[in-house]
Design a protein around this motif. Structure first.
Motif, short mmCIF file in Angstrom:
data_model
loop_
_atom_site.label_atom_id
_atom_site.label_comp_id
_atom_site.label_asym_id
_atom_site.label_seq_id
_atom_site.Cartn_x
_atom_site.Cartn_y
_atom_site.Cartn_z
N SER A 76 -0.64 11.64 -9.78
CA SER A 76 0.45 12.75 -9.10
C SER A 76 -0.09 14.07 -9.23
O SER A 76 -0.97 14.28 -10.10
N ARG A 90 -1.38 6.15 -13.25
CA ARG A 90 -0.43 6.83 -12.07
C ARG A 90 -1.31 8.12 -11.82
O ARG A 90 -1.76 8.90 -12.61
N SER A 115 7.55 9.59 -7.86
CA SER A 115 6.84 9.49 -6.73
C SER A 115 5.33 9.91 -7.27
O SER A 115 5.18 10.68 -7.79
N SER A 159 0.83 -1.22 0.02
CA SER A 159 -0.02 -0.07 -0.04
C SER A 159 0.86 1.26 -0.06
O SER A 159 0.42 2.41 -0.32
N ASN A 160 1.99 1.17 0.64
CA ASN A 160 2.86 2.18 0.65
C ASN A 160 4.37 1.67 0.40
O ASN A 160 4.50 0.46 0.90
N THR A 190 7.07 6.66 -2.68
CA THR A 190 7.83 7.81 -2.32
C THR A 190 9.35 7.72 -2.64
O THR A 190 9.81 6.46 -2.26
N GLY A 245 -8.03 7.84 -0.87
CA GLY A 245 -7.61 7.90 -2.30
C GLY A 245 -8.49 6.70 -3.01
O GLY A 245 -8.00 6.50 -4.23
N GLY A 265 -4.87 1.35 -4.85
CA GLY A 265 -3.37 2.02 -5.06
C GLY A 265 -2.01 1.81 -4.19
O GLY A 265 -2.30 1.52 -3.20
N THR A 266 -0.94 2.14 -4.65
CA THR A 266 0.46 1.88 -4.01
C THR A 266 0.93 3.52 -3.98
O THR A 266 1.13 3.92 -5.31
N ARG A 267 1.09 4.06 -2.81
CA ARG A 267 1.64 5.13 -2.84
C ARG A 267 3.32 5.14 -2.87
O ARG A 267 3.84 4.50 -1.70
N VAL A 283 0.81 8.08 -6.86
CA VAL A 283 0.08 6.77 -6.46
C VAL A 283 -0.14 6.15 -7.75
O VAL A 283 -0.62 6.60 -8.68
N TYR A 284 0.29 4.80 -7.58
CA TYR A 284 -0.02 3.81 -8.75
C TYR A 284 -1.16 3.07 -8.77
O TYR A 284 -1.45 2.37 -7.51
#
Lengths: 117, 110
Positions: free
Chosen positions: A38, A36, A87, A9-10, A115, B41, A111-113, A89-90
């Protein structure tokens, strides 16, 4: 039934490292999409799978980005040599069929955030 | 490529008020979806509406494909309606990928 799931998730990584993001689509869905999100670019399309093949890779921002899908199910998005501008969210989505123009509602995962430091 | 414009970009409402969000698109589309992105989100599917009118509780949507626009109506708004509302279209020819508008940020205050 279960929805689209994504892992992790992150993800926090250092510039220059490779990362892998995973997507599990809804069972039985033929089509799978990566997007994506952004701050500067909004929601943008990356790549689309029809079964295990990717007929549309037009959204991949550079050759550092690649994706694969196996068994018509799970997909992995790989980013090599990550940069700070990666960077975002995918988001992964799936839909029942691959052909445009028919009932083909897309459903999104959480999503995967990512960074990149 | 196809252009998707949403208006207004931001909207502040008092709880109980009604609102209309608009989505204009520049070319023929096969499909159109409305989403609500919650504070965590997650994109929540609201409507899959390439044409016609649909209703789901306090929400309804109308797409007039020949005139290239769609409207999302929110009635008797609640604080839980807050978030970003996206319109996304699948262009008429080509693959079934979605092109998103920039969204409408809605804040419903108690």
């Amino acid at each position: 039934g279960a929805g689209v799931s994504q892992s992790p998730s992150n993800k926090v990584t250092e510039k220059g490292k490779d990362v892998e993001l995973r997507c599990d689509p809804i069972s039985g869905h033929t089509a799978l999409y990566w997007y994506r999100q952004s701050l500067g670019q909004g929601l943008e399309f990356l790549i689309y799978f029809q079964g295990n093949s990717a007929p549309d890779k037009s959204g991949l921002p550079s050759d550092r980005f690649s994706a694969e899908r196996t068994g018509g199910s799970v997909s992995t998005l790989t980013i090599q040599r990550t940069q700070q501008e990666d960077s975002a969210v995918y988001l992964c989505a799936s839909s029942p069929i691959a052909t445009s123009g028919t009932d083909n509602e897309q459903f999104f995962g959480p999503g995967t955030r990512l960074t990149v430091l | 490529g196809i252009q998707v414009e949403q208006s207004p970009p931001d909207l502040i409402l008092q709880e109980g008020a009604n609102s209309t969000l608009r989505c204009n698109f520049s070319d023929s589309v096969n499909n159109l979806q409305w989403f609500h992105q919650n504070p965590w989100g997650q994109l929540i599917n609201l409507f899959y509406i390439p044409s016609g009118t649909k209703q789901n509780g306090r929400l309804s949507a109308t797409t007039v494909a020949t005139e290239r626009y769609s409207l999302l109506y929110i009635s008797s708004s609640q604080t839980t309606d807050s978030g970003v509302y996206f319109c996304a279209v699948e262009r008429h020819s080509g693959y079934s990928t979605l092109t998103f508008g920039k969204g409408t940020m809605l804040l419903v205050s108690p």
